[in-house]
Design a protein around this motif. Sequence first.
Motif, short mmCIF file in Angstrom:
data_model
loop_
_atom_site.label_atom_id
_atom_site.label_comp_id
_atom_site.label_asym_id
_atom_site.label_seq_id
_atom_site.Cartn_x
_atom_site.Cartn_y
_atom_site.Cartn_z
N ASN A 81 1.06 -1.15 -0.36
CA ASN A 81 0.22 -0.22 -0.20
C ASN A 81 0.78 1.26 0.30
O ASN A 81 2.28 1.36 -0.04
CB ASN A 81 -0.96 0.12 1.21
CG ASN A 81 0.22 0.42 2.79
OD1 ASN A 81 -0.13 0.73 2.42
ND2 ASN A 81 -0.27 -0.79 3.36
N ASP A 82 0.10 2.54 -0.57
CA ASP A 82 1.01 3.56 -0.48
C ASP A 82 0.26 4.91 -0.05
O ASP A 82 0.18 5.98 0.10
CB ASP A 82 1.56 3.63 -1.68
CG ASP A 82 0.21 4.17 -2.67
OD1 ASP A 82 -0.85 3.93 -2.37
OD2 ASP A 82 0.23 5.46 -3.39
N THR A 83 -0.61 3.95 1.39
CA THR A 83 -1.27 4.87 2.11
C THR A 83 -0.81 6.21 3.37
O THR A 83 -1.07 7.26 3.31
CB THR A 83 -2.35 4.50 4.10
OG1 THR A 83 -1.55 3.10 4.14
CG2 THR A 83 -2.47 3.46 2.87
N GLU A 102 1.66 8.92 -1.03
CA GLU A 102 1.65 8.38 -2.30
C GLU A 102 2.73 8.85 -3.25
O GLU A 102 3.87 9.17 -3.19
CB GLU A 102 0.78 10.07 -3.02
CG GLU A 102 0.42 9.80 -3.94
CD GLU A 102 -1.07 8.23 -4.05
OE1 GLU A 102 -0.76 7.64 -5.15
OE2 GLU A 102 -1.51 7.65 -3.44
N ASP A 119 -3.01 6.15 -9.63
CA ASP A 119 -3.73 7.60 -8.65
C ASP A 119 -3.41 8.19 -8.57
O ASP A 119 -2.95 9.05 -7.78
CB ASP A 119 -3.40 6.49 -7.36
CG ASP A 119 -4.81 6.69 -6.52
OD1 ASP A 119 -5.20 7.80 -6.84
OD2 ASP A 119 -4.24 6.92 -4.91
N ILE A 140 -9.25 6.96 -4.79
CA ILE A 140 -7.94 7.00 -4.18
C ILE A 140 -7.64 4.93 -4.37
O ILE A 140 -8.32 4.31 -3.56
CB ILE A 140 -8.22 7.36 -3.01
CG1 ILE A 140 -8.54 8.62 -2.94
CG2 ILE A 140 -6.72 7.08 -2.33
CD1 ILE A 140 -8.27 9.35 -1.31
N LYS A 141 -7.35 4.75 -5.10
CA LYS A 141 -6.00 3.65 -5.33
C LYS A 141 -5.11 3.49 -4.00
O LYS A 141 -3.82 4.15 -4.71
CB LYS A 141 -5.84 3.21 -6.86
CG LYS A 141 -7.23 3.47 -7.05
CD LYS A 141 -6.86 3.28 -8.93
CE LYS A 141 -7.93 3.57 -9.29
NZ LYS A 141 -8.21 2.64 -11.05
N ASP A 142 -4.77 3.51 -3.09
CA ASP A 142 -3.86 3.26 -2.36
C ASP A 142 -2.96 1.42 -1.98
O ASP A 142 -1.89 1.29 -1.26
CB ASP A 142 -3.84 3.43 -0.42
CG ASP A 142 -3.98 5.24 -1.37
OD1 ASP A 142 -3.29 5.51 -2.19
OD2 ASP A 142 -4.39 5.94 0.20
N CYS A 143 -4.05 0.92 -2.21
CA CYS A 143 -3.46 -0.88 -2.14
C CYS A 143 -3.68 -1.14 -3.50
O CYS A 143 -3.44 -0.78 -4.47
CB CYS A 143 -4.67 -1.30 -1.82
SG CYS A 143 -5.00 -0.87 0.70
N ASP A 192 -2.54 -0.96 -8.79
CA ASP A 192 -3.12 -0.24 -7.67
C ASP A 192 -5.17 -0.72 -7.76
O ASP A 192 -5.45 -0.13 -9.10
CB ASP A 192 -2.76 1.30 -7.64
CG ASP A 192 -3.21 1.94 -8.89
OD1 ASP A 192 -3.41 1.58 -9.57
OD2 ASP A 192 -2.83 2.65 -8.70
N SER A 216 -9.29 0.54 -4.99
CA SER A 216 -9.31 1.29 -3.43
C SER A 216 -9.08 -0.11 -2.78
O SER A 216 -9.66 -1.26 -2.56
CB SER A 216 -10.84 1.90 -3.94
OG SER A 216 -10.99 2.01 -2.76
N CYS A 217 -9.05 0.37 -1.16
CA CYS A 217 -7.76 -0.32 -0.61
C CYS A 217 -9.85 -0.88 0.19
O CYS A 217 -10.00 -2.32 0.55
CB CYS A 217 -7.90 -0.26 0.98
SG CYS A 217 -6.10 0.54 0.76
#
Length: 351
Positions: free
Chosen positions: A267-269, A272, A296, A303-306, A317, A319-320
């Motif tokens: 992830n990049d939570t 970014e 993302d 938001i695509k953090d996962c 990537d 959405s979580c």
Amino acid sequence: MQTLFVWVLFLLIHIVISETGSMLKQGYSRIIYGHRLDGKTISSFAPISFLDCVEECLVRNRCQSVSYFKGANYCEIKYKDKLTAASSYQELAGWVYSEKGHWPQELAGPCSQSNCSLNEKCQFTKYSNNGDPFNCVVSDCGLPVVNERIESYTKEGDAIGINRAMHVKCSKQHVQLGSGKLVCLSNGSWVYDITCCDEGWKEYRNHCYFRNNTKLNQIDATNACRLLGAYLVEIDDAEENIWINKTLLKDVSCRYLYSCTTWTGANDTQTEGEFVWGNSGAKVNYTNWSPGNPHDDSPYTLIKDCVDLFYNGTWNDRSCHYQAAFICERQHKRYFNPLPREKRDNSIIGP
């Protein structure tokens, strides 16, 4: 005055020799012929005299008894005796059995005064760092610890001493990979060749993997893996990615590529574009992004953090909160106090 000192010294030496000789007679009188303690071995020696065999026991705190085969002058020193290991005590022609407590500690020389640890051997030396006439050196690795995944069993020649080996096996309902051999290193640590995975899990490079088809968001998938003592998969290199694709994703397919993905732990939570692994917190160094990913960076997308996997092994990537299957990974537990080994080292250590 000098003559008196010589006489006193002579008498003291005579008394010590007489008492030691008397205790030696007691030790010899208590030898049990035609018996052996099977297994429970610290180490073995050959050829060696019986009295030297006893001395090898006396200089080790862990040693409790000796078994000696007269025909080959073969010595086994044991960490149990016939009382503490009654089922291993057996009649066997040609062998003799004796216990440590039957012999004078003075046979160990200066080592009779040592304070060596349980897994150490006392060695006589003229020089030592602390001024004592002996040194303490590591002698054995102690008994390997077992629990619900691992069972011990004994092969002929198993021992816990330095450069010796023991054997274990996986308990029922666990799949065993490796020989089950443990080798005792010179620093007193076990290294081993065994991985025990639960049924349904797959083994790769000393780790166990399981793909769960239940669709969860990444947070719930993370918690589901933790309940199994595992974590969402962390992919270190291309070889691991290829293995996952061929082994865990080989039966996964769908008409629409995005509808049957599988969660990883990336992830990049926090920052970014800087992807890390959720369990270890390590930076993601190897990637296998599908064309156009990660993306993302559009104001029109969620938001695509996962990160999840397509069934062809490429990365996406996402959405979580998306519901997807997931892969749990678990490093097989190190029950035997071995030296640290890198995840990617799959070699068998030891002779």
